[in-house]
Design a protein around this motif. Structure first.
Motif, PDB file in Angstrom:
ATOM      1  N   LYS C 413       1.005  -1.120  -0.116  1.00 16.83           N
ATOM      2  CA  LYS C 413       0.002  -0.074   0.040  1.00 16.83           C
ATOM      3  C   LYS C 413       1.019   1.188   0.127  1.00 16.83           C
ATOM      4  O   LYS C 413       0.869   2.145  -1.057  1.00 16.83           O
ATOM      5  N   LEU C 414       1.996   1.191   0.289  1.00 21.39           N
ATOM      6  CA  LEU C 414       3.025   2.119   0.956  1.00 21.39           C
ATOM      7  C   LEU C 414       3.821   2.812  -0.092  1.00 21.39           C
ATOM      8  O   LEU C 414       3.730   3.594  -1.013  1.00 21.39           O
ATOM      9  N   TYR C 415       3.666   1.345  -1.121  1.00 20.07           N
ATOM     10  CA  TYR C 415       4.395   1.469  -1.645  1.00 20.07           C
ATOM     11  C   TYR C 415       3.807   2.587  -3.072  1.00 20.07           C
ATOM     12  O   TYR C 415       4.688   3.048  -4.031  1.00 20.07           O
ATOM     13  N   ALA C 416       2.872   1.442  -3.290  1.00 22.75           N
ATOM     14  CA  ALA C 416       1.586   2.010  -4.664  1.00 22.75           C
ATOM     15  C   ALA C 416       1.141   3.629  -4.011  1.00 22.75           C
ATOM     16  O   ALA C 416       1.706   4.378  -5.392  1.00 22.75           O
ATOM     17  N   LEU C 417       1.338   4.330  -3.190  1.00 21.71           N
ATOM     18  CA  LEU C 417       1.194   5.090  -2.511  1.00 21.71           C
ATOM     19  C   LEU C 417       2.733   6.426  -3.231  1.00 21.71           C
ATOM     20  O   LEU C 417       2.479   7.760  -3.301  1.00 21.71           O
ATOM     21  N   GLY C 418       4.124   5.946  -2.806  1.00 21.83           N
ATOM     22  CA  GLY C 418       4.801   6.411  -2.694  1.00 21.83           C
ATOM     23  C   GLY C 418       5.562   6.297  -4.680  1.00 21.83           C
ATOM     24  O   GLY C 418       5.228   7.336  -4.800  1.00 21.83           O
ATOM     25  N   ALA C 419       4.658   5.425  -5.587  1.00 17.91           N
ATOM     26  CA  ALA C 419       4.771   5.120  -6.552  1.00 17.91           C
ATOM     27  C   ALA C 419       4.675   6.264  -7.345  1.00 17.91           C
ATOM     28  O   ALA C 419       4.452   6.973  -8.125  1.00 17.91           O
ATOM     29  N   SER C 420       2.698   6.192  -6.404  1.00 14.66           N
ATOM     30  CA  SER C 420       2.186   6.803  -7.396  1.00 14.66           C
ATOM     31  C   SER C 420       2.412   8.868  -7.369  1.00 14.66           C
ATOM     32  O   SER C 420       2.343   9.853  -8.320  1.00 14.66           O
ATOM     33  N   PHE C 421       2.878   8.977  -6.064  1.00 19.09           N
ATOM     34  CA  PHE C 421       4.107  10.191  -5.934  1.00 19.09           C
ATOM     35  C   PHE C 421       4.854  10.613  -7.338  1.00 19.09           C
ATOM     36  O   PHE C 421       4.670  11.762  -7.381  1.00 19.09           O
ATOM     37  N   GLY C 422       5.728   9.401  -6.897  1.00 19.16           N
ATOM     38  CA  GLY C 422       6.865  10.081  -7.760  1.00 19.16           C
ATOM     39  C   GLY C 422       6.316  10.114  -9.237  1.00 19.16           C
ATOM     40  O   GLY C 422       7.842  10.790  -9.739  1.00 19.16           O
ATOM     41  N   ALA C 423       5.616   9.237  -9.342  1.00 11.98           N
ATOM     42  CA  ALA C 423       5.351   9.620 -11.328  1.00 11.98           C
ATOM     43  C   ALA C 423       4.932  11.250 -10.655  1.00 11.98           C
ATOM     44  O   ALA C 423       5.291  11.494 -11.773  1.00 11.98           O
ATOM     45  N   ARG C 424       3.678  11.665 -10.271  1.00 12.26           N
ATOM     46  CA  ARG C 424       3.281  12.938 -10.321  1.00 12.26           C
ATOM     47  C   ARG C 424       4.514  13.473  -9.844  1.00 12.26           C
ATOM     48  O   ARG C 424       4.151  14.943 -10.469  1.00 12.26           O
ATOM     49  N   TYR C 425       5.906  13.475  -9.283  1.00 11.74           N
ATOM     50  CA  TYR C 425       6.256  14.526  -9.361  1.00 11.74           C
ATOM     51  C   TYR C 425       7.613  14.179 -10.777  1.00 11.74           C
ATOM     52  O   TYR C 425       7.741  15.436 -11.593  1.00 11.74           O
ATOM     53  N   LEU C 426       7.901  13.591 -11.163  1.00 14.34           N
ATOM     54  CA  LEU C 426       8.745  13.104 -12.663  1.00 14.34           C
ATOM     55  C   LEU C 426       8.050  14.268 -13.756  1.00 14.34           C
ATOM     56  O   LEU C 426       8.552  14.818 -14.107  1.00 14.34           O
ATOM     57  N   LYS C 427       7.044  13.562 -13.310  1.00 14.09           N
ATOM     58  CA  LYS C 427       5.890  14.133 -14.242  1.00 14.09           C
ATOM     59  C   LYS C 427       6.010  16.125 -14.186  1.00 14.09           C
ATOM     60  O   LYS C 427       5.747  16.511 -15.004  1.00 14.09           O
ATOM     61  N   TRP C 428       5.506  16.210 -12.999  1.00 17.45           N
ATOM     62  CA  TRP C 428       5.955  18.213 -12.020  1.00 17.45           C
ATOM     63  C   TRP C 428       7.468  18.472 -13.053  1.00 17.45           C
ATOM     64  O   TRP C 428       7.295  19.590 -13.218  1.00 17.45           O
ATOM     65  N   LEU C 429       8.755  17.526 -13.184  1.00 11.14           N
ATOM     66  CA  LEU C 429       9.610  17.747 -13.454  1.00 11.14           C
ATOM     67  C   LEU C 429       9.629  18.667 -14.675  1.00 11.14           C
ATOM     68  O   LEU C 429      10.649  19.112 -14.942  1.00 11.14           O
ATOM     69  N   ALA C 430       8.897  17.634 -14.708  1.00  8.37           N
ATOM     70  CA  ALA C 430       9.420  18.025 -16.418  1.00  8.37           C
ATOM     71  C   ALA C 430       8.349  19.008 -17.152  1.00  8.37           C
ATOM     72  O   ALA C 430       8.895  19.432 -18.450  1.00  8.37           O
ATOM     73  N   GLY C 431       7.810  19.568 -17.002  1.00 11.65           N
ATOM     74  CA  GLY C 431       6.722  20.622 -17.424  1.00 11.65           C
ATOM     75  C   GLY C 431       6.305  20.294 -18.098  1.00 11.65           C
ATOM     76  O   GLY C 431       6.416  22.020 -18.481  1.00 11.65           O
ATOM     77  N   GLY C 432       5.213  19.510 -18.614  1.00  6.80           N
ATOM     78  CA  GLY C 432       5.118  19.860 -19.949  1.00  6.80           C
ATOM     79  C   GLY C 432       6.283  19.153 -21.118  1.00  6.80           C
ATOM     80  O   GLY C 432       5.157  18.754 -22.411  1.00  6.80           O
ATOM     81  N   ALA C 433       6.825  18.881 -20.360  1.00  7.23           N
ATOM     82  CA  ALA C 433       7.767  18.552 -21.400  1.00  7.23           C
ATOM     83  C   ALA C 433       8.330  16.677 -21.117  1.00  7.23           C
ATOM     84  O   ALA C 433       7.537  16.441 -21.472  1.00  7.23           O
ATOM     85  N   ASP C 434       8.926  16.413 -22.968  1.00  5.43           N
ATOM     86  CA  ASP C 434       9.132  14.379 -22.512  1.00  5.43           C
ATOM     87  C   ASP C 434       9.670  14.453 -21.701  1.00  5.43           C
ATOM     88  O   ASP C 434       9.852  13.311 -22.206  1.00  5.43           O
TER      89      ASP C 434
END
Ligand code: SF4
Lengths: 245, 219, 472
Positions: C413-434
């Motif tokens: 459960k914790l892992y799933a939470l961490g992973a979805s946070f991580g995915a969003r964080y990285l997406k945010w870092l990319a700021g719309g770029a690929d």
């Protein structure tokens, strides 16, 4: 036939569409595919970083989650091999677990190997979709190639796609420089190795580079883009074979 | 404790040496030393004519040149011909084992002795030759000093076709049979000396001969 | 030799920035790899030969004490003297003693990696004895201020033709030449004088044959023959692990060693030397000494790294290593580079003196595939990483990070939470770029490449959503 899909932590985090592509390929071939919700990581990063206790704990967890299926399939030679080759070794000192690991190992496959050698598929769904056209070159990821013998399987499957021609690059079997934690511990060396790989990709003239392990693909894509290449596609073989997901 | 005992002691500790496993180990050792078992070898035709041909081809691949003559008596003339072609001096040091050939008749001034730095041409026989790789097996002795094939810039070797064996393993067996124990120096020679130490570019004539010429006597 | 393996990272960065070196490495890589691939093709049963070779080496190292005693006895029977050295200092002491005993002023040397380990040249000079390296590569390095080798087979592989041309012009005082044969001849002429005048020849040993008490030497240049034929004293320095049983075994190993090392079916010269010159002989040494060296080897016997003792020093693992090909040998900071060096350096020079080396590999296993004696190099590197962790030698943050990550991965459960946070964080870092240009959590990654952006949601989220919509 009940197949447990081991998605891999990298696909889960970075490229879910590869997981869905694997799902589609297996279902189209007639498998009942189950994706255990509690799966996380096979433990390879721990094992390769010298954290044996962590690796052992994750191995046991994964075995318990997957041993009920007829087969375990992963869209990765690296993770697949970790389950198949390393689990029995790293659990070698606990006979009960070692036997469970060995039993699971014999039923664990990398995706393209499973499609070709177990399911013996005649066609792949991507053919009808024709999503990807033109020339591709194939990067043989190290562990899949050298430990699991993944070489002809992806090529045989790609050959079933009418719109695609395979253009082999020089040094297709050479390491791309990813190496898991190596890529973040020795970033510059890792990127320099990737540059050699990317130069070979570019020299092949292929429109896309295709591979079976996401780690390598992220490395190659990251280097190609940093080198200023914006056009060469970097794709997982499952995406190419599955077509629209 | 001296170093020998200390080193062996640590090796024994690593192997958890005890009387039982020592006895087993000795058996393994005795078996290996008496069996002289051979590993896998490349497969090729070992009929005498095929061996000669393979030896010739492989020697040329090692950058040696090859001449074939009918009998021992033809050797001096063949050597003289080679030296003339290569514009090399007609003087040579020859291993005492070959002193009996009529070198003077072919116009060659040879001295039968060990080699010196100033010698430009060295003429030797060989104990046998190995077809697998195109290799000469030289065994040192008072009659066959080792430096004759080493110091001069040109090495001419006389090879009896009947002494061409297929594999190095056969050469060992021949040595065991004919010599009993190994001579001080067994030198397997495969072509002229060479180096690749500058940019992995192969250059012939590093410290030993620049050229090796083989005169095979069909007999 | 001084251990500089702790500076691996800085030295690797230096190698990457060295344009000339990069060119030399690229040139060498192609030649080594292609030549080996061609050379193994004419062995009908290459894999069978590798199995046989590994078995030969195992046979000895599994009972090393017995084989050493047997070799020692045989060598003594032939008239040789067998000495033992615990470490480099003892090697130097023994060799200097031998030299003094025979009134030696000059020593000609054929390539010996053990003498590099021991720093023998330095010790000889300090004792007033002149060491002359005679392998062309080693000679080039010696006259270039005693530069250390960067490869075990081709010690000067990091140098270009231009480098050698400049060097010889400077040290020989001759007109500058850029023709490789002419440079080789120049070295030949200088070294011939040394061969003839040295009172002692010093060589390594590729193998020690227990059957006959002989040393086997593999060379191409003929320098190995010179130093073992002309001087009155010959000293062999080898590691204790170099024993093999029989002459037949020697033949099997010789099918693999030159092919793996330089892509030759056999080396030019393969010399099997047994005992000393007889009075009526014209040449050969009157005195033959074996110095059998431990320097860390005995402690490897029977342990986790036992298989490493099979190594026959062919260099194939480094020639095929993507890391070695990229940074060359000097970065590794000691005598042995590449995968075998990353195993040997921690074992012989101290695990705490070479923290980076076991990690400086992608574990691609190209080395394990080409190794003629089938040493599982990646497994050994991994095992060393484990030892480092056990001994608390890794940085604390790394150890804690790894433990935390492994713990979280056991809590789905914790892992799933961490992973979805991580995915969003990285997406945010990319700021719309690929792609992400700078990755704060793993800055090393983005030093030389981008990090592709994630899709933004995890597989497990999307899969759950899909199942839900299918159910309704
Ligand atoms: S580890 Fe294997 S490949 Fe590397 S040098 Fe030793 S024998 Fe050769």
């Amino acid at each position: 036939m009940r197949v447990g899909l081991f998605v891999t932590c990298l696909v889960d985090l970075m490229r879910p569409r590869i997981g869905f592509a694997a799902l589609k390929l297996l279902e189209t071939a007639g498998c009942e595919v189950i994706v255990p919700e509690t799966q996380t990581c096979c433990g390879q990063p721990a094992w390769n970083s010298g954290d044996a206790p962590g690796a052992v704990a994750l191995a046991k967890k994964t075995i318990a989650e997957f041993e009920g299926f007829d087969y375990v399939v992963a869209p990765s030679g690296s993770c697949g091999d970790h389950i198949r080759t390393e689990y029995p070794t790293l659990l070698g000192e606990e006979p009960e677990w070692r036997d469970r690991a060995t039993a699971l190992a014999s039923r664990t496959y990398e995706l393209t190997d499973f499609l070709v050698n177990v399911l013996k598929v005649d066609s792949v769904p991507g053919d009808a979709d024709g999503l990807i056209q033109g020339s591709v070159t194939y990067h043989d990821s190290c562990t899949g190639l050298r430990s699991m013998g993944i070489k002809e399987q992806p090529r045989a499957l790609l050959a079933k796609l009418r719109g695609i021609q395979l253009k082999e690059m020089d040094g297709c079997e050479e390491c791309c420089g990813f190496g898991g934690t190596f890529s973040v511990k020795f970033g510059e060396v890792s990127a320099a190795i990737a540059e050699r790989k990317c130069n070979n990709v570019l020299a092949s003239g292929a429109r896309a580079v295709v591979g079976g392990d996401l780690g390598c693909l992220l490395n190659i894509e990251g280097k190609l883009r940093r080198m200023g290449n914006e056009t060469t596609q970097v794709l997982h073989v499952a995406e190419v074979l599955a077509g629209r997901v | 404790m001296n170093s020998r005992e200390e080193i062996l002691g640590r090796v024994r500790a690593g192997l958890q040496r005890n009387a039982t496993n020592a006895a087993a180990g000795r058996e393994v050792m005795a078996a290996a030393l008496s069996a002289n078992s051979e590993g896998p070898k490349p497969v090729f035709d070992t009929a005498p004519q095929a061996l000669l041909e393979r030896f010739r081809v492989k020697s040329e691949l090692q950058s040696s040149t090859v001449d074939i003559v009918a009998a021992d008596a033809d050797v001096p003339a063949a050597v003289a011909r080679y030296l003339a072609e290569m514009k090399l001096p007609k003087a040579a040091v020859v291993q005492p084992a070959l002193a009996a050939l009529d070198w003077a008749a072919a116009g060659l001034a040879v001295e039968a002795r060990g080699a010196r730095d100033a010698d430009l041409v060295g003429i030797t026989g060989c104990f046998c030759a190995v077809a697998e790789t195109g290799t000469l097996m030289m065994c040192s002795s008072p009659d066959t000093p080792a430096a004759v094939s080493l110091l001069p810039e040109t090495h001419v070797a006389v090879v009896q076709a009947s002494r061409i064996v297929a594999y190095m393993e056969d050469a060992w067996n021949l040595a065991r049979k004919e010599l009993g124990t190994l001579p001080r120096a067994v030198n397997f020679i495969s072509g002229p000396s060479r180096t690749g130490d500058i940019e992995q570019t192969i250059v012939l004539g590093a410290h030993g001969p620049y050229r090796v010429h083989l005169v095979i006597v069909e007999g | 030799m001084e251990i500089k393996s702790m500076q691996f990272k800085a030295r690797a960065a230096g190698s990457l920035a060295n344009v000339a070196l990069q060119g030399n490495l690229k040139n060498a890589k192609g030649k080594f790899v292609t030549k080996r691939a061609e050379a193994i093709r004419d062995l009908d049963d290459f894999e069978g030969t590798r199995d046989a070779a590994a078995a030969i080496r195992n046979k000895v190292i599994d009972n090393l004490d017995l084989w050493l005693e047997r070799f020692e006895q045989k060598a003594r029977d032939t008239g040789a003297t067998v000495l033992w050295a615990k470490d480099g200092a003892e090697v130097c002491r023994l060799v200097i003693d031998i030299a003094k005993k025979h009134g030696v002023k000059k020593v000609t040397k054929s390539k010996s990696m053990l003498s590099e380990e021991a720093g023998l040249n330095h010790a000889l000079e300090a004792a007033g004895i002149q060491p002359v390296e005679t392998d062309l590569g080693e000679y080039i390095l010696q006259v270039d201020n005693n530069e250390p080798p960067s490869h075990i087979i081709a010690p000067a592989v990091h140098k270009s033709l231009d480098d050698v041309a400049d060097l010889f012009h400077k040290v020989h005082g001759t007109p500058r030449k850029t023709d490789i044969p002419a440079l080789t001849r120049e070295a030949r002429e200088v070294l011939r004088g040394h061969f003839l005048s040295a009172e002692m020849g010093l060589s390594g040993g590729n193998f020690l044959v227990a059957e006959t008490g002989s040393v086997a030497l593999v060379t191409n240049e003929g320098n190995g023959r010179m130093v073992t034929t002309l001087p009155k004293v010959h000293v062999v320095i080898t590691g204790i692990e170099k024993v093999i049983p029989t002459l037949e075994d020697l033949s099997t190993l010789m099918r693999l060693l030159p092919r793996s090392a330089t892509g030759q079916s056999i080396s030019n010269y393969f010399s099997i030397l047994t005992g000393v010159k007889k009075p009526e002989e014209h040449d050969g040494p009157e005195h033959l000494y074996f110095v059998l060296v431990d320097s860390g080897r005995a402690d490897v016997v029977g342990g986790d790294f036992h298989a490493m003792l099979r190594c026959i020093r062919c260099g194939a693992c480094m020639n095929h290593c993507p890391v070695y090909q990229t940074i060359g040998g000097h970065a590794y900071g000691w005598v042995y580079p590449g995968p075998m060096g990353s195993v040997l350096t921690p074992l012989y020079a101290g695990i705490e003196n070479s923290i980076d080396l076991p990690h400086a590999a992608t574990l691609c296993n190209q080395c394990g595939i080409v190794c003629p004696v089938k040493i599982p190099l990646p497994d050994l590197l991994r095992k060393l990483r484990e030892k480092q962790t056990e001994r608390g030698l890794r940085p604390l943050t790394e150890r804690i990070g790894l433990r935390m990550w492994a713990w979280v991965a056991q809590q789905p459960k914790l892992y799933a939470l961490g992973a979805s946070f991580g995915a969003r964080y990285l997406k945010w870092l990319a700021g719309g770029a690929d792609r992400i240009r700078v990755l704060p959590t793993a800055p090393e990654w983005t030093l030389g490449r981008d990090f592709p952006a994630p899709q933004g949601k995890t597989f497990r989220e999307l899969y759950a959503a899909r199942r839900k919509s299918a159910a309704t």
